[in-house]
Scaffold this motif. Structure first.
Motif, short mmCIF file in Angstrom:
data_model
loop_
_atom_site.label_atom_id
_atom_site.label_comp_id
_atom_site.label_asym_id
_atom_site.label_seq_id
_atom_site.Cartn_x
_atom_site.Cartn_y
_atom_site.Cartn_z
N LEU A 1 28.23 6.38 -23.67
CA LEU A 1 28.69 5.90 -22.37
C LEU A 1 28.45 6.93 -21.27
N ILE A 2 28.73 8.20 -21.57
CA ILE A 2 28.52 9.25 -20.56
C ILE A 2 27.03 9.43 -20.30
N ASP A 3 26.22 9.42 -21.35
CA ASP A 3 24.78 9.60 -21.20
C ASP A 3 24.19 8.47 -20.35
N ASN A 4 24.61 7.23 -20.62
CA ASN A 4 24.12 6.11 -19.82
C ASN A 4 24.56 6.23 -18.36
N ALA A 5 25.79 6.68 -18.15
CA ALA A 5 26.29 6.82 -16.78
C ALA A 5 25.50 7.87 -16.01
N ILE A 6 25.19 8.99 -16.65
CA ILE A 6 24.41 10.05 -15.97
C ILE A 6 23.02 9.54 -15.62
N LYS A 7 22.39 8.83 -16.54
CA LYS A 7 21.04 8.32 -16.30
C LYS A 7 21.02 7.25 -15.21
N ALA A 8 22.12 6.50 -15.06
CA ALA A 8 22.16 5.44 -14.06
C ALA A 8 22.62 5.92 -12.69
N THR A 9 23.02 7.18 -12.59
CA THR A 9 23.56 7.70 -11.33
C THR A 9 22.49 8.49 -10.58
N PRO A 10 22.27 8.19 -9.32
CA PRO A 10 21.26 8.94 -8.55
C PRO A 10 21.73 10.36 -8.23
N ILE A 11 20.85 11.11 -7.60
CA ILE A 11 21.15 12.51 -7.24
C ILE A 11 22.37 12.56 -6.31
N ASN A 12 23.21 13.56 -6.55
CA ASN A 12 24.45 13.79 -5.80
C ASN A 12 25.52 12.72 -6.12
N GLY A 13 25.30 11.96 -7.14
CA GLY A 13 26.31 11.00 -7.56
C GLY A 13 27.37 11.66 -8.42
N GLU A 14 28.27 10.85 -8.94
CA GLU A 14 29.40 11.39 -9.70
C GLU A 14 29.70 10.50 -10.91
N VAL A 15 30.03 11.15 -12.01
CA VAL A 15 30.47 10.47 -13.23
C VAL A 15 31.84 11.03 -13.61
N VAL A 16 32.82 10.13 -13.77
CA VAL A 16 34.19 10.54 -14.08
C VAL A 16 34.59 9.92 -15.42
N VAL A 17 35.03 10.77 -16.34
CA VAL A 17 35.53 10.32 -17.64
C VAL A 17 37.04 10.50 -17.63
N SER A 18 37.78 9.40 -17.78
CA SER A 18 39.25 9.46 -17.72
C SER A 18 39.85 9.00 -19.04
N LEU A 19 41.04 9.51 -19.31
CA LEU A 19 41.77 9.15 -20.53
C LEU A 19 43.20 8.82 -20.15
N ASP A 20 43.67 7.66 -20.59
CA ASP A 20 45.04 7.23 -20.33
C ASP A 20 45.50 6.45 -21.56
N ARG A 21 46.71 5.95 -21.49
CA ARG A 21 47.21 5.17 -22.62
C ARG A 21 48.21 4.13 -22.12
N GLN B 1 37.90 5.48 -19.90
CA GLN B 1 37.08 4.90 -18.85
C GLN B 1 35.98 5.86 -18.43
N VAL B 2 34.77 5.33 -18.31
CA VAL B 2 33.63 6.12 -17.82
C VAL B 2 33.14 5.42 -16.55
N HIS B 3 33.38 6.09 -15.43
CA HIS B 3 33.02 5.51 -14.13
C HIS B 3 31.88 6.31 -13.51
N ASP B 4 30.92 5.60 -12.95
CA ASP B 4 29.81 6.25 -12.27
C ASP B 4 29.58 5.62 -10.91
N THR B 5 28.92 6.33 -10.05
CA THR B 5 28.56 5.84 -8.71
C THR B 5 27.09 5.50 -8.67
N GLY B 6 26.62 4.88 -9.76
CA GLY B 6 25.19 4.61 -9.90
C GLY B 6 24.74 3.32 -9.25
N ILE B 7 23.65 2.78 -9.79
CA ILE B 7 22.99 1.63 -9.18
C ILE B 7 23.72 0.32 -9.47
N GLY B 8 24.62 0.30 -10.45
CA GLY B 8 25.35 -0.92 -10.78
C GLY B 8 24.54 -1.84 -11.69
#
Length: 450
Positions: A347-367, A375-382
């Protein structure tokens, strides 16, 4: 076959549908049997009542010519003449009459009334128990104040071709109610037992019908696994040969630069093919539900290690990678640590590859109360809404050109889904074009107290 979740669920669905359909058919048949039996009982009762009514009618009508004979016949029939209202409020029995005594213990009543519907004589039931009814219609089903049911027939009485009054004879339906109650009880007890037997038979028949399909599936699955195993050996030999050639090429002169480039390309493609084989083998194991080595895994440590490990990949892609742990205490679950590591890594690898330069990938953990939420959130192309329905399919790639550049084969999310299902969890995606994507994984967790 029951060890395979897909075939087990399919077998369960087939058995459920078969049992449901057979249950509906059985219920309709039971209702039909009940209606047929009830109709047959009613027809028999009507025929008997009509026979009794015609017999009594045949003995009453000739005596109407001579009132003295009518009173003599009234004594034989235990008829009480309604000289006053009180006379008709006292029930009299018909048990002594030869016709009705032949069908005892069924209760009968007999009434004579004028054309103006005035009671003349009664026997069996008093008027306060069951009021006098009109002569039309001919057949009636009546209910007394105590809740008992009676079937009544009305016959006209004639004197010298002129209508004199009416004869009404009724019969108790207590025996019919008893028979129908016994029949209903039999059906209510028999239908569930039959449904249980049908369910067991459905389960057995569904397994019998699916056995050839399962054997074909096993053969195909075995072929895939065997092919992957056979490919690993030559790939490993190729990899070692290429690396050896590269080492020799590095020590050679500039004349072998082209050969060095060729070997580098072969090495890259060989690595890609080896990774594909490993992914296929992992999917095969997950689908076969081979029992993995389960240990207690701490998701906090797993996410922290992955973020550190993939930080270099994010830096190379000029993407900011961060972790947000919304819980202070460790979240642990029982599972295969290697598979969970692969799940989050994909999930993280896909998020990094889908995010353009200066984008952000956030990995969060909750319960939540029962689940650990990653949750793996990215600011990529969608991801396009149509593509979101297929992203977990094997070899599906939203952008083929970009996947080729990044070396993706379209198995990452398929593996992620298989790992989540193997751990009794769920995964879903929320995405908008141009705004990024969020993959949410829910895994059951347990609290381990020292």
């Amino acid at each position: 076959m029951d060890q395979n979740r897909l075939f087990h669920q399919t077998r369960l669905q087939l058995a459920t549908w078969y049992a449901g359909v057979m249950g509906c058919i059985l219920g309709l048949c039971g209702l039909g049997v009940y209606q047929v039996v009830a109709h047959a009982y009613r027809e028999t009762i009507d025929q008997g009542l009509e026979s009794v009514a015609h017999a009594i009618h045949g003995s009453i009508e000739p005596t109407l010519q001579q009132p003295g004979q009518l009173r003599q016949l009234a004594q034989q029939l235990s008829l009480e003449f309604c000289q006053t209202q009180a006379n008709c409020l006292t029930p009299r029995s018909l048990a002594n009459h030869p016709v009705t005594s032949a069908v005892a213990p069924v209760s009968y009543y007999l009434r004579l009334s004028s054309l103006s519907n005035t009671p003349i004589a009664i026997a069996g039931l008093s008027l306060d128990q069951l009021p006098l009814t009109t002569a039309s219609p001919r057949w009636l089903t009546l209910t007394t104040v105590s809740g008992k049911h009676f079937r009544q027939i009305s016959l006209p009485l004639q004197v010298k071709d002129q209508q004199w009054g009416y004869l009404q004879i009724g019969r108790s339906l207590a025996d019919l109610d008893q028979h129908l109650a016994a029949l209903r009880l039999t059906l209510l007890l028999g239908c569930p037992v039959a449904l249980v037997l049908i369910s067991l038979s459905s389960w057995w028949l569904a397994g019998l019908a699916m056995r050839p399909i399962y054997h074909s599936y096993e053969q195909m699955h075995q072929f895939t696994a065997d092919a992957a195993h056979e490919l690993r050996t030559p790939l490993a030999a190729m990899q070692s040969t290429i690396e050896s050639a590269l080492l020799q090429a590095q020590a050679a002169t500039a004349d072998v630069i082209s050969e060095n480039t060729l070997l580098t390309t072969l090495k890259r493609q060989n690595l890609r093919l080896s990774q594909l084989v490993r992914d296929l083998l992992l999917l095969a194991r997950l689908e076969r539900q081979e029992p993995p080595k389960h240990t207690v895994c701490c998701l906090n440590d797993l996410i922290h290690d992955l973020v550190e490990e993939l930080a270099s990949l994010a830096i190379a892609a000029q993407v900011k990678l961060t972790a947000q742990l919304h819980v202070c205490e460790p979240i642990s679950l029982t599972g295969n640590e290697e598979q969970l590591y692969r799940l989050v890594s994909n999930l993280i690898d896909n998020a990094i590859k889908a995010t353009p330069i200066n984008g952000e990938v956030v990995v969060s953990l909750d319960r939540s109360e029962s689940y650990a939420i990653i949750q793996v959130h990215d600011t990529g192309i969608g991801i396009d809404p149509e593509a979101q329905r297929h992203i977990f399919d094997r070899f599906y790639r939203t952008q083929v050109d970009r996947s080729r550049q990044t070396g993706g084969a379209g198995l990452g999310l398929a593996i992620a889904l298989a790992i989540v299902q193997a751990h009794q969890g769920s995964i879903h995606v929320q995405s908008q074009i141009g705004k990024g994507s969020t993959f949410t994984v829910q895994l059951p967790w347990v609290s381990f107290k020292a």
